[in-house]
Design an enzyme around this catalytic site. Sequence first.
Site, PDB file in Angstrom:
ATOM      1  CD  GLN A  10      -3.128   0.676   2.179  1.00 20.71           C
ATOM      2  OE1 GLN A  10      -3.171  -0.397   2.752  1.00 20.71           O
ATOM      3  NE2 GLN A  10      -3.973   1.657   2.430  1.00 20.71           N
ATOM      4  NE  ARG A 117      -3.280  -7.569   4.666  1.00 21.66           N
ATOM      5  CZ  ARG A 117      -2.465  -6.550   4.461  1.00 21.66           C
ATOM      6  NH1 ARG A 117      -2.820  -5.586   3.597  1.00 21.66           N
ATOM      7  NH2 ARG A 117      -1.312  -6.447   5.100  1.00 21.66           N
TER       8      ARG A 117
END
Length: 309
Positions: A10, A117
């Site tokens: 990310q 998630r």
Amino acid sequence: MPRALVFPGQGAQYVGMGAELAQRFPSARRLLDEADRILGFALSDFMANGPEADLTRTDISQPAILVASAMSLAVAQEAVKPLTCAAVAGLSLGEYSALYAAGSLSFADAVKLVRLRGEAMQAAADAVPSGMIALIGADEASAAALCMEAAGGEVLTVANLNSTGQVVISGARGACVRAIELAKKHNIRRAMPLPVAGAFHSPLMAPAADRLKAALAGVVFKDPQWPIYTNVTAKPVTSAADVPALLVAQLTQPVRWADSVVAMQAAGIDEFLELGPGKTLGGMISRTVKDVVCRNLDTPADAEALVRG
């Protein structure tokens, strides 16, 4: 030249990622279309057009980066036949891309898992005001000492060991503020807040870990085709039975990326091919180990360069 395939996490996302690959390569387009069908919404639109504020949302960015990484992998497999490697690894979220690349996790399961998630991590972040701080000029010992002094009874812990001289800490918002103020005292050159939703890879993610554990119980993993160097241990895993527990632990424990890179080099790997948006991992790798080649594939031009060798 033994090669590792590595996958970003990310923060690598950007508006327009994967768009050129989808236009040029049918294999990439098919994966993008399949992801839209799996999720039931147009992830492809977020990836191509943003807006950036939506693309950076944890529940959007995680599947978007995984899908972009899978697209890069498909193109790399066309550019280099056969695309051989000695190991795979991914930074945090990228570990799911690595599992997919190694044949341990199906594309559909990978997309669904990272969507869940992301949602679970966002919910855990919303529950407690928290954040992450990048420390430049720190090592694990100095970062841990800073956390101990700045915690003040709140959660503050080492979260990411990204490269030589770069460590990220994670915890409650007040503790993060104190860490910035105290960093120089610990001979840490810079301390910068990161634009993330919350304290990833810390005990504050325990509720997300519980949700992920329940979801993983219904997923079938296969033994990876190549060893996967996992974030939690920085050691190679070759058995599917070991994977779920490590994915759960990853949410609350430090990401040992630099240690993984060192271990891969020690195992003889001297080329790293970064598949997915950006070149973040290449920078981390080159700061951590010497005498290795770092390449990436994010665009058609990158694919052409890979063909040329």
